[in-house]
Scaffold this motif. Structure first.
Motif, short mmCIF file in Angstrom:
data_model
loop_
_atom_site.label_atom_id
_atom_site.label_comp_id
_atom_site.label_asym_id
_atom_site.label_seq_id
_atom_site.Cartn_x
_atom_site.Cartn_y
_atom_site.Cartn_z
N GLU A 461 -1.30 -1.88 1.98
CA GLU A 461 -2.32 -2.47 1.12
C GLU A 461 -3.42 -1.48 0.74
O GLU A 461 -3.85 -1.44 -0.42
N HIS A 462 -3.89 -0.66 1.70
CA HIS A 462 -5.00 0.24 1.36
C HIS A 462 -4.54 1.35 0.42
O HIS A 462 -5.31 1.84 -0.40
N ALA A 465 -4.40 -0.46 -3.04
CA ALA A 465 -5.74 -0.66 -3.62
C ALA A 465 -6.29 0.64 -4.20
O ALA A 465 -6.79 0.68 -5.34
N ALA A 466 -6.16 1.73 -3.44
CA ALA A 466 -6.65 3.02 -3.93
C ALA A 466 -5.82 3.51 -5.10
O ALA A 466 -6.34 4.11 -6.06
N LYS A 468 -4.20 1.72 -7.37
CA LYS A 468 -4.55 0.99 -8.59
C LYS A 468 -5.91 1.42 -9.12
O LYS A 468 -6.11 1.52 -10.34
N ALA A 469 -6.85 1.73 -8.22
CA ALA A 469 -8.21 2.09 -8.63
C ALA A 469 -8.29 3.51 -9.19
O ALA A 469 -9.07 3.78 -10.12
N SER A 480 2.42 -4.17 -3.76
CA SER A 480 2.41 -4.50 -2.33
C SER A 480 3.78 -4.90 -1.82
O SER A 480 4.06 -4.79 -0.63
#
Length: 981
Positions: A461-462, A465-466, A468-469, A480
């Motif tokens: 997940e982390h 998130a990074a 996508k950002a 995911s």
């Protein structure tokens, strides 16, 4: 009863010497120890130590007025001269002692464990005492170096003792060299004559006298009592032959890999020695806090066993994955020299700094044994590397390591392009565990021409998130779950690159994925032929410090899972960046393999080119001595360091070949640490006992790399007979030759010999070479740039060797330059790589140390003029003469390009062949005879602007037409013109 002892050592043995003296005086209280100090630093430090009974003596006192010793010093190496000193030291001090008293010589690298009185009990009623090596049967052949050991010898001040001692001194002054010759070896083999010289000789029978690496395995050891015992007898002293004090709290007990280490030896002898060395170092540092002399790191390899204090153990984990408790305060870094330790650890697989240890019964046991890792730190390091790629600071990254040159994974790329070809130029990848898209970024230029290309990463997940950002693009996407990726794009291939091995149950995932009926690529995955092995993988801090469970998968099971679901497997391929055993395979569902579909075998692969280079052994010795710790690094790191140093850089063509066309491998066959490192990484035993280990390692590396093109730097040593022993035959074999050739050279098997000497090429064809091809070295731009701004501090320079067989005029040339320098007052630097005794008296004031590689380029660049001549090249006949001239009027040598590339004026011999490369008078200067050489030297030194103009023109021509870029083009043309098919 106190006794008198003598020894000698320099500052590099000071700590060992102090440890020995402390133990000796503890075992023989009240005794005296005279130390001949081989340098002033040793004398000053010993004079300040508070050791009762220690008597330091300057070497100059011993040498004063001793003409025989002075003559000996002039014709042998430093170590050989030290050996020569042994009987002189004894004789000089013994003469001043009372009649009947004895004086005992002791080596500095020993430690006493029990009363030295046992030595003198053996000498009772005798005039001379020696002790044997006491080799066990397995080392019986080592007696060729001497039945007896000089580590401890004792002489009495009486007629017999002095007579034998004088005889020994005379023999050592006459001949004392580090080689076996006519029954002699150093100062040691002379001891075998002692029994015939006197009847008053004692040969020690006590097994505790002279315990050493070469004999302890023949004894039973135990630690009962105050001193370690051998065969039930207290050890008097242990001789720590080749022990390396690496740092405080760190010792390699024996760097001679002929001798193994056992747990009892390490516990009973190595640990006390390390404690004694640490105590001696602390004593010296009270006088000089920054004292560091004597630490040894060069020449060490991870084949050597090392003991360390507990608090230092983790610092060695990168090089020694198997580290075991030894005593309460010390651990042992196990290696092949300590086989019982490796057996306790279980199997170990190494690849550079990475290692896989153990064979655990289940995944949970391996996870418990692993040290774990800082997940956040790994994430941040990987993210930072991806940012550097995103921001254009690197082309791609792998495992957080940045790369600034393209390097494609050819089998993987071929598989991806094959999938795209079957789907109209479309490629949509589902990449499990793909971090921030490292594989995508590595191959982006190769995939840029596809009709469609998207890359979908399934991660934690982390990471998602990074991703996508910060890293999402039209091509790169983060998810995911696999389902999320399938909903986002028409996935047409699944990539499992370096991921299955880190899953508790990889086979369950593979069963799920085969249900998609999509092509599956398994890449960079460790496998064994028919069974699993669960290990702990150790990752060094240079990447990110971690240890975690890792499975070596069952290849047969993987194949069965896919084939039973209707998949057809490509040939398995080896990973190019991982250790032996890491493989890949592409599985295509049968429904996707239409008869007219492209086949993987039709996709071209790069040309594999291997260069086996040849370096001076003296250079390699100096190179590794100057880089402590490099021997512990990976073979890749060692090659990078060698290339960066620039030795023979003008010949290192294969590392410069275009990476989009070639896979390359380059190595130096004489580089022992490099070859040992490669063998470790391939999980192979290094052939240390094979006299032809260099040839054997070439065979192994050719078999492993399987090159299309093999380029050999020494086709005389590795001739046609050697080529016939290769386990794999390359499609094209090339050899370079620019010097003498023996009359019986065998070039059969060489498709082409390359040289800049046409006559040599014609001779090579008569000796079996397929053809002779003109070729020349090339100046690397980076090397020229590295010295471009070097200030001119020397007027005239010469760099090279002098040998009677090849350089008949060179000595007279250099002698004339030296005389001219003394007469006319210009500065001269003669960097000779030869025995200094070959220099004439006029040359000696101008002698400078040999220089190689980048240091040589700096010496050339610092000179206004570089003097040079061509060696005499010919066919060497059985009597050593040269009957056939192979040079003729041509010339080719490295110095032509190195000197001009450095920006110096090249003043070289006037041969017509010079015009092939430079225009005399405008780009280089030439001389026809020695008087003209001196005259032109004086002319150019007097006309600085003309000198600079010619030098600059030579540099421009060198870099424009004789650069490594041009040499690479010539080499590739030779390859394509001669490659079969």
């Amino acid at each position: 009863m106190p006794h008198a002892y003598a020894t000698y050592f320099d500052v590099n043995y000071l700590v060992k010497g102090v440890a020995m003296i402390r133990s000796l005086l503890a075992s023989d209280p009240g005794s005296s120890v005279r130390v001949v100090c081989l340098d002033d630093d040793t004398f000053r430090l010993l004079a300040r130590l508070d050791i009762p009974g220690l008597i330091p003596v300057r070497l100059a006192v011993l040498e004063a007025g001793d003409e025989a010793l002075a003559a000996a010093r002039a014709n042998r190496s430093r170590v050989e001269y030290y050996w020569t000193l042994t009987p002189t030291v004894l004789l000089r001090f013994l003469k001043d002692m009372e009649k009947g008293e004895s004086l005992t010589y002791v080596d500095a690298d020993m430690l006493f464990f029990s009363s030295a009185e046992a030595v003198f009990d053996e000498m009772e009623g005798k005039s001379v005492l020696i002790h044997g090596h006491n080799f066990p049967p397995r080392y019986a052949s080592f007696a060729v170096n001497g039945l007896y050991n000089v580590g401890l010898v004792s002489f009495r001040n009486d007629g017999e003792g002095l007579r034998v001692l004088n005889w020994w001194r005379e023999r050592c002054n006459e001949w004392c060299y580090d080689r076996c010759e006519d029954g002699k070896m150093g100062d040691q083999k002379y001891l075998e004559s002692f029994p015939s010289l006197t009847t008053r000789l004692a040969v020690a029978q006590n097994p505790g006298i002279g315990v050493a690496p070469w004999n302890y395995t023949g004894y039973s050891l135990d630690g009962q009592g105050e001193a370690p015992r051998v065969n039930g007898t207290p050890t008097v002293f242990f001789h720590y032959h080749s022990a390396a004090y690496i740092a405080p709290g760190c010792l390699a007990p024996c760097t001679d890999l002929h001798y193994p280490c056992t747990r009892d030896m390490l516990r009973l002898f190595a640990v006390p020695y390390l404690e004694a060395l640490d105590a001696a170092l602390a004593e010296v540092r009270k006088i000089r806090p920054d004292f560091r002399a004597g630490f040894k790191t060069s020449g060490l390899t991870t084949d050597m066993c090392v003991i360390v204090r507990n608090d230092m153990a983790e610092a060695f984990r990168e090089d020694y994955p198997c580290i075991l408790p030894l005593t309460e305060h010390f651990k042992v870094c196990a290696s092949s020299q300590f086989p019982e330790g490796l057996k306790q650890c279980g199997p170990v697989i190494r690849a550079g700094a990475l290692s896989w240890v153990g064979d655990y019964p289940d995944w949970e046991s391996a996870e418990q044994a692993a040290g774990g890792y800082d997940d956040r730190a790994i994430f941040e390091k990987t993210r930072d590397a991806a940012r550097a790629v995103r921001d254009g600071k690197a082309l791609w990254e792998r495992d957080s390591v940045l790369f600034r040159e393209e390097e494609w994974n050819w089998p993987l790329l071929a598989s991806l392009l094959g999938v795209a070809a079957r789907d109209g130029g479309r490629l949509h990848v589902l990449d499990f565990g793909g971090a921030f898209g490292s594989t995508c970024m590595q191959h982006r230029t190769a995939l840029a021409g596809l009709t469609e290309c998207t890359w979908h990463i399934v991660e934690q997940e982390h990471f998602v998130a990074a991703g996508k950002a910060e890293f999402s693009t039209d091509t790169l996407h983060f998810h995911s779950t696999p389902e999320e990726a399938f909903n986002a794009a028409p996935i047409n291939v699944i990539l499992l690159s370096s991921v299955l091995q880190y899953l508790p149950d990889p086979y369950s995932l593979l069963k799920r994925l085969r249900g998609t009926k999509l092509p599956i690529i398994v890449d960079r995955t460790p496998m064994l032929p028919d069974h699993d092995r669960i290990t702990v993988q150790h990752v060094p801090a240079s990447i990110y410090k971690a240890s975690y469970a890792c499975r070596w998968l069952n290849r047969r099971r993987i194949a069965g899972l896919l084939e039973s679901a209707g998949y057809v497997l490509s040939p398995w391929y080896d990973s190019a960046v991982d250790p032996k055993g890491f493989v890949g395979v592409t599985a295509i569902p049968q429904t996707a393999r239409a008869a007219d579909s492209p086949k993987l075998t039709e996709i071209p692969r790069p040309l594999r080119v291997m260069q086996v280079d040849d370096f001076y052994p003296g250079y390699l010795d100096a190179f590794y001595r100057a880089r402590p710790g490099l021997t512990l690094k990976s073979s890749r790191e060692q090659i990078d360091a060698l290339l960066k140093d620039g030795f023979s850089a003008v010949h290192a063509v294969v590392p410069c070949l275009p990476k989009n066309e070639c896979e390359t491998e380059y190595f130096v066959h004489q580089a022992l640490p490099l070859q040992r490192a490669w063998a470790r990484e391939q999980n192979l035993t290094f052939p240390a006992e094979n006299p032809d280990w260099q040839g054997e390692m070439i065979r192994r590396r050719v078999e492993s790399f399987r090159p299309d093109v093999l380029y050999m730097a020494d086709p005389v040593r590795f001739d046609g007979r050697f080529l016939a022993t290769l386990p794999f035959r390359p499609r094209l074999v090339l050899g370079w030759k620019g010097a003498d050739v023996p009359f019986n050279a065998d070039f059969h098997g060489y498709d082409a010999i390359l040289s800049g000497l046409p006559k040599l090429l014609r001779f090579a064809e008569t000796r079996g070479a397929g053809r002779g091809v003109m070729f020349r070295p090339g100046m690397p731009r980076w090397l020229a740039d590295a010295v471009a701004d070097t200030p001119k501090t020397v007027d005239v320079c010469f760099v090279g060797s002098v040998s009677p067989s090849q350089h008949t005029r060179r000595i007279s040339m250099l002698d004339a330059l030296a005389r001219a320098a003394s007469e006319h007052g210009f500065s001269l630097a003669l960097h000779l790589n030869c025995d200094p005794r070959m220099a004439t008296p006029a040359m000696r004031p101008w002698l400078r140390p040999p220089v190689f590689g980048l240091a040589m380029m700096q010496a050339l660049a610092a000179s206004r003029i570089v003097a040079d001549d061509r060696a005499k090249h010919g066919v060497i006949m059985p009597d050593g003469s040269k009957k056939i001239d192979l040079g003729g009027e041509d010339t080719i040598n490295m110095r032509m390009f190195e000197a001009t590339g450095s920006g110096a004026l090249l003043l070289t011999e006037a041969l017509p062949g010079v015009r092939r490369y430079f225009e005399p008078g405008k780009e280089v200067a030439v001389w026809k005879d020695v008087p003209e050489l001196v005259a032109r030297t004086l002319h150019y030194l007097a006309h600085e602007s003309e000198c600079s103009a010619v030098a600059e023109a030579g540099r421009r021509r060198c870099l424009a037409e004789h650069s490594m870029d041009d040499t690479v083009k010539r080499f590739m043309k030779i390859v394509h013109d001669n490659l079969p098919g």
